[in-house]
Write an enzyme that holds these catalytic residues in place. Structure first.
Site, PDB file in Angstrom:
ATOM      1  CG  ASP A  96      -2.172   1.118   1.659  1.00  0.00           C
ATOM      2  OD1 ASP A  96      -2.030   1.977   2.089  1.00  0.00           O
ATOM      3  OD2 ASP A  96      -2.400   1.835  -0.038  1.00  0.00           O
ATOM      4  CG  ASN A 104      -0.707  10.833  -9.340  1.00  0.00           C
ATOM      5  OD1 ASN A 104       0.027  10.841  -9.763  1.00  0.00           O
ATOM      6  ND2 ASN A 104      -1.776  10.228  -8.871  1.00  0.00           N
ATOM      7  CG  HIS A 109      -2.834  12.265 -12.982  1.00  0.00           C
ATOM      8  ND1 HIS A 109      -3.341  11.386 -11.490  1.00  0.00           N
ATOM      9  CD2 HIS A 109      -3.167  13.668 -12.197  1.00  0.00           C
ATOM     10  CE1 HIS A 109      -4.084  12.659 -10.727  1.00  0.00           C
ATOM     11  NE2 HIS A 109      -4.098  13.730 -11.395  1.00  0.00           N
ATOM     12  CG  ASP A 113      -0.062   7.309 -14.821  1.00  0.00           C
ATOM     13  OD1 ASP A 113      -0.635   7.633 -14.029  1.00  0.00           O
ATOM     14  OD2 ASP A 113      -0.622   7.801 -15.986  1.00  0.00           O
ATOM     15  CG  ASP A 139      -2.100   4.219  -3.639  1.00  0.00           C
ATOM     16  OD1 ASP A 139      -3.239   3.531  -3.106  1.00  0.00           O
ATOM     17  OD2 ASP A 139      -1.959   4.725  -2.781  1.00  0.00           O
TER      18      ASP A 139
END
Length: 179
Positions: A96, A104, A109, A113, A139
């Site tokens: 996690d 982000n 973003h 990514d 995530d």
């Protein structure tokens, strides 16, 4: 009923095999006696390719190409049955990524990514080929370790934690929780 419709595999003149949809119907002559049959077919290669792509998209993450939560759940059910039947053990490791939103928000973003793809590569390189690495959500990752003793699961989690810490150094606003 005097006809048949279904999918078959056929062969082209060049020897290549392709799927086709075939419909065969009875041709009736005098007094409703069969005088022959007629067949109509259509090459459905493009349709089968589209079906395969949709199936892949339904079970895999589009960004990383990893199996998704749906596929992990199906494989986990199978793995549990297999482990019980063979008296083996298995483990699931969850990763996690806390505060990933900060990456982000601050870097965009596209950068997030790219980082997810890099971490995906990092994870997949550090597990066995038979292990199943999945992206569960934005995530979150899961790794299914079949035929795996507790010591091996702890070793995998520690290895991943150390490897991911390198990325954490570069992205101070993110933290990883591996359990």
């Amino acid at each position: 009923t005097g006809g048949w419709r279904g999918e078959i595999w056929n062969k082209r003149k060049d020897g290549s095999i392709y799927p086709e949809l075939l419909t065969i119907g009875r041709v009736s002559g005098e007094h409703d006696k069969s005088s022959g049959f007629v067949g109509v077919f259509a090459d459905i290669t493009a349709l089968k390719q589209t079906e395969a792509q949709l199936t892949h998209l339904a079970h895999h993450d589009s960004l990383t190409g990893l199996p998704n939560r749906l596929l992990l759940n199906a494989r986990l059910d199978q793995s549990i049955l297999h482990a019980e039947r063979n008296h083996n053990s298995l483990a699931v490791v969850f990763i996690d990524w806390d505060r990933f939103k900060n990456i982000n928000d601050s870097l965009g973003h596209q950068a997030g990514d790219q980082l997810l793809q890099q971490v995906t590569s990092l994870i997949t390189r550090r597990v066995r080929g038979s292990d199943i690495v999945c992206r569960l959500g934005g995530d979150e990752f899961g790794i299914l370790l079949e035929d795996c003793a507790l010591e091996r699961a702890v070793e995998v989690a520690d290895t991943l934690r150390l490897a991911i810490c390198e990325y954490r150094f570069f992205f101070q606003d993110a933290a990883f929780d591996i359990g």
